[in-house]
Write a protein that holds these residues in place. Structure first.
Motif, PDB file in Angstrom:
ATOM      1  N   MET A 108       0.813  -1.229   0.359  1.00 21.01           N
ATOM      2  CA  MET A 108      -0.026  -0.084  -0.002  1.00 21.01           C
ATOM      3  C   MET A 108       0.947   1.552  -0.303  1.00 21.01           C
ATOM      4  SD  MET A 108      -3.069  -1.199  -0.055  1.00 21.01           S
ATOM      5  CE  MET A 108      -3.887  -0.054   0.102  1.00 21.01           C
ATOM      6  N   ILE A 109       1.934   1.755  -1.405  1.00 24.35           N
ATOM      7  CA  ILE A 109       2.533   2.063  -1.421  1.00 24.35           C
ATOM      8  C   ILE A 109       2.440   3.709  -1.899  1.00 24.35           C
ATOM      9  CG2 ILE A 109       4.659   3.352  -2.239  1.00 24.35           C
ATOM     10  CD1 ILE A 109       5.679   0.143  -2.352  1.00 24.35           C
ATOM     11  N   ALA A 110       2.759   4.744  -0.735  1.00 20.68           N
ATOM     12  CA  ALA A 110       2.075   5.669  -1.164  1.00 20.68           C
ATOM     13  C   ALA A 110       2.967   6.991  -2.168  1.00 20.68           C
ATOM     14  CB  ALA A 110       1.440   6.753  -0.437  1.00 20.68           C
ATOM     15  N   ASP A 111       2.620   7.746  -2.667  1.00 22.87           N
ATOM     16  CA  ASP A 111       3.616   8.854  -3.753  1.00 22.87           C
ATOM     17  C   ASP A 111       4.972   9.771  -2.963  1.00 22.87           C
ATOM     18  OD1 ASP A 111       1.512   8.573  -5.965  1.00 22.87           O
ATOM     19  OD2 ASP A 111       1.191  10.058  -5.385  1.00 22.87           O
ATOM     20  N   ASP A 112       4.498   9.490  -1.244  1.00 25.89           N
ATOM     21  CA  ASP A 112       5.693  10.076  -0.404  1.00 25.89           C
ATOM     22  C   ASP A 112       6.307   9.215   0.460  1.00 25.89           C
ATOM     23  OD1 ASP A 112       3.487   9.587   1.532  1.00 25.89           O
ATOM     24  OD2 ASP A 112       3.641  11.247   2.340  1.00 25.89           O
TER      25      ASP A 112
END
Length: 376
Positions: A108-112
């Motif tokens: 669940m990787i976020a852009d930051d």
């Protein structure tokens, strides 16, 4: 070489065009990271040299499958042309891209996000760099050659993540929002929990099983999560050039031995690694079993060998024939397997997939589902 069209074909075979992983897959030259690899031949591993046959190289690199790059201590990059390896287990590979993306999706990787990944050939690191930008990616491996070579190949395509030679089970060089390991562990290293930021997530597989575990860091320094519905198998962590072969002597000793117990199984012959669910359950209840199989004419034999001296040998001539089982040593390994198959037959499933996960701050991992629980 028109590798771009091959890469786009790979991307379309793994994800939909609107996926955030389509771009990384379609624009990353996997062949750069796997110029040579080992292919399973007739009883031996055979060296494949990509530049010697560009068409085979492109087809192999851009197919959604794992390419083994090292057998025991012998890396394909360093092998003599035409080399073969008769014995040994894979110790490094380029994981099939679809599974790499599956692991990354579970994170669940976020852009930051700042992410730690395992190095291997460097291809998975490259995908993460394409997704986030290389300044947010750290890649580690215990093998100096792998780290040095992957760093050079990443540099050659304009990617410059932080890379480090590090034991994944020890101190990690930084703090991260996500830790994604394409190397299996057991137990979960306590250092991961130290390196995870509050609310951060770890994704890994448990050694010996097909279980992908996700867990989010909790306020007490531990983590909670679940076993995903997906299955995966990765090489386990190692601390040297090769894995210890703790059962080779036992294997030689008992190949023709009569068992202390000789029975007939009620179930068809099963080579345990062919069944993710059974393999995972058995590895949790009886860890450390080495599974082997041989075929002689119409007769197939499967072996279960344990470093404590326990062993089982089961043979059958046809799929429906009841295998004859020999067992010896301090434990009856085939009986352990039969108990799991009884449960599967009785309940229609096993509790491992979908189980709740709790990781204590010291790395102790507990799986539970309903009334079933086990420390892993």
């Amino acid at each position: 070489m028109d590798w771009q069209s091959y890469a786009r074909g790979l991307a379309l075979g793994v994800v939909r065009p609107e996926s955030r992983w389509y771009g990384p897959l379609a624009t990353t030259p996997r062949h750069v990271f796997v110029p040579r690899w080992w292919a399973r031949g007739n009883q031996v591993w055979e060296l494949r040299d990509g530049p010697a046959d560009a068409e085979i190289w492109m087809r192999s690199a851009y197919t959604d499958r794992t390419l083994v790059t090292r057998i025991g201590p012998v890396h394909a990059d360093q092998a003599e042309p035409g080399a073969t390896v008769k014995t040994g287990s894979p110790t490094s590979s380029s994981t099939l891209p679809g599974l790499v993306v599956t692991m990354y999706r579970h994170a669940m990787i976020a852009d930051d996000s700042r992410v730690l990944v395992t190095t291997g050939t460097g291809y998975g690191t490259a995908l993460m760099c394409r997704r986030l930008g290389d300044d947010r990616v750290t890649s580690v491996d215990i093998d100096p050659y792998l780290v040095t070579t992957a760093t050079e190949r990443l540099d050659s395509i304009g990617l410059h993540p932080r890379t480090a030679i590090a034991d994944l089970t020890g101190h990690l060089p930084g703090e991260y929002d996500r830790i994604v390991s394409t190397v299996s562990v057991r137990p979960v290293p306590a250092s991961w929990l130290t390196a995870l930021r509050p609310g951060g997530r770890l994704v890994t597989t448990l050694a010996g099983t097909g279980l992908i575990v996700t867990a989010d860091k909790t306020e007490d320094g531990g983590a909670t999560g679940r076993v995903t519905p997906d299955s995966a198998g990765f090489m386990r962590t190692r601390h040297g050039d090769d894995y210890d072969q703790n059962t080779d002597e036992l294997w030689r000793k008992v190949q023709e031995a009569d068992g202390e117990s000789v029975t007939t199984s009620r179930y068809p012959l099963l080579y345990v690694p062919d069944s993710w669910e059974v393999m995972s359950m058995l590895a949790l209840t009886t860890p450390g079993i080495d599974h082997r199989t041989t075929t002689a004419g119409d007769t197939r034999t499967v072996w279960m060998l344990h470093p404590d001296g326990s062993w089982a040998r089961a043979s059958a001539s046809g799929f429906l024939d009841s295998p004859t089982v020999h067992q010896g040593g301090p434990r009856r390994l085939w009986d352990e397997l039969e108990r799991i198959r009884h449960r599967l037959n009785r309940e229609g499933g096993l509790p491992v997939y979908g189980a709740h996960v709790r990781v204590d701050p010291d790395g102790t991992l507990t799986l539970s589902r309903g009334s079933w629980s086990i420390k892993a």
